[in-house]
Design a protein around this motif. Structure first.
Motif, PDB file in Angstrom:
ATOM      1  N   SER A  12       0.714  -1.188   0.154  1.00  0.00           N
ATOM      2  CA  SER A  12      -0.076  -0.040  -0.134  1.00  0.00           C
ATOM      3  C   SER A  12       1.092   1.477   0.163  1.00  0.00           C
ATOM      4  N   THR A  70      -0.907  -5.588   4.871  1.00  0.00           N
ATOM      5  CA  THR A  70      -0.399  -4.637   3.820  1.00  0.00           C
ATOM      6  C   THR A  70       0.894  -4.106   4.602  1.00  0.00           C
ATOM      7  N   GLU A 125      -6.590  -1.503   1.323  1.00  0.00           N
ATOM      8  CA  GLU A 125      -6.319  -1.786   2.614  1.00  0.00           C
ATOM      9  C   GLU A 125      -7.618  -2.280   3.203  1.00  0.00           C
ATOM     10  N   ARG A 154       2.905  -0.195   4.310  1.00  0.00           N
ATOM     11  CA  ARG A 154       2.897   1.039   3.902  1.00  0.00           C
ATOM     12  C   ARG A 154       4.266   1.651   3.614  1.00  0.00           C
ATOM     13  N   LYS A 211      -5.439   2.879  -2.972  1.00  0.00           N
ATOM     14  CA  LYS A 211      -4.615   2.346  -1.871  1.00  0.00           C
ATOM     15  C   LYS A 211      -5.524   2.224  -0.747  1.00  0.00           C
TER      16      LYS A 211
END
Length: 248
Positions: free
Chosen positions: A138, A179, A160, A181, A156
């Protein structure tokens, strides 16, 4: 003894290439890249030097033919499938005032639907084994927001949400879904697209707790943990790898 297989999408450069290099020490690999080019060849050769058997799927993952090819590759390795790292995507900068709906839909296709396609393709093999690790890449932008990236950020955030939902559905099959980030990660492409690169770096370091640029290897390290047996009780999570940017 045969290795387990990990699939990494968008593996030809940058973060995807670093993830492939990190996982090649423990997994055989299926790698996707938009083009069959020297970048992908270098990633494949590096993985093979670490003992990984490597298959490739080339093409645009927004296209059904490429999605079908990826699904077929996963089916070929179904008995050894253990992990998917869904990384492929892009973030063209488009001011909101210039964003038409077709372009917006294209951003959702590129940065959300392709992840859904990859996760959907991996699911049958992982469910059949009652084991698996899924990690989607993400962005810290889901929390911060930024000009000229509305389509990317919307996609994105959708990713999530998808991960949290799929984590619920696949948890009973001993499959984790998370995920990562990334924050501001230093890649070669930024030197071409950021005109005031030196000033940009200074501004970025001022935002972070850790006063260095993030590297693709930082993301790869987080992914390697999440696909390991040690991460079996972590699911539905989004882990920031951003040097503390989001704290500022």
């Amino acid at each position: 003894m045969s290795r387990a297989v990990a699939v990494v999408t968008g593996a030809g450069s940058g973060i995807g290439a670093a993830i492939a290099a990190r996982l090649a020490t423990d997994f055989d690999l299926v790698l996707t890249h938009r083009h069959d080019d020297t970048d992908l060849a270098a990633v494949v050769e590096a993985a093979r030097r670490q003992g990984a058997h490597t298959d490739t799927v080339t093409g645009d993952l927004t296209l059904p033919d490429t999605q079908d090819a990826l699904r077929a590759a996963m089916e070929n390795h179904a008995s050894r499938m253990a992990a998917l790292v869904s990384n492929a995507g892009a973030y063209p900068r488009i001011p909101w005032g210039q964003m038409d709906l077709n372009t917006f839909r294209g951003q959702l296709e590129l940065n959300l639907v392709t992840h859904a396609a990859a996760i959907g393709a991996a699911t049958p093999a992982l469910v059949s084994k009652s084991y698996g690790r899924i990690v989607a890449i993400s962005s810290v932008m889901t929390q911060i927001g930024r000009v000229d990236l509305a389509g990317y950020i919307a996609a994105k955030n959708g990713l999530e949400g998808l991960v949290r939902a799929v984590a619920r559905e696949l948890g009973p099959h001993n499959i984790t879904v998370n995920t990562v980030r990334p924050g501001s990660i230093e890649v070669l492409a930024e030197h071409a697209v950021v005109p005031d690169h030196h000033d940009m770096v200074k501004r970025q370091l001022d935002r972070q707790c850790i006063k260095r640029r993030g590297q693709p290897s930082d993301i790869a390290a987080a992914v390697a943990f999440l696909v390991s047996p040690d991460a079996g009780f972590i699911t539905g999570q989004a882990i920031n790898v951003d040097g503390g940017w989001h704290l500022s």
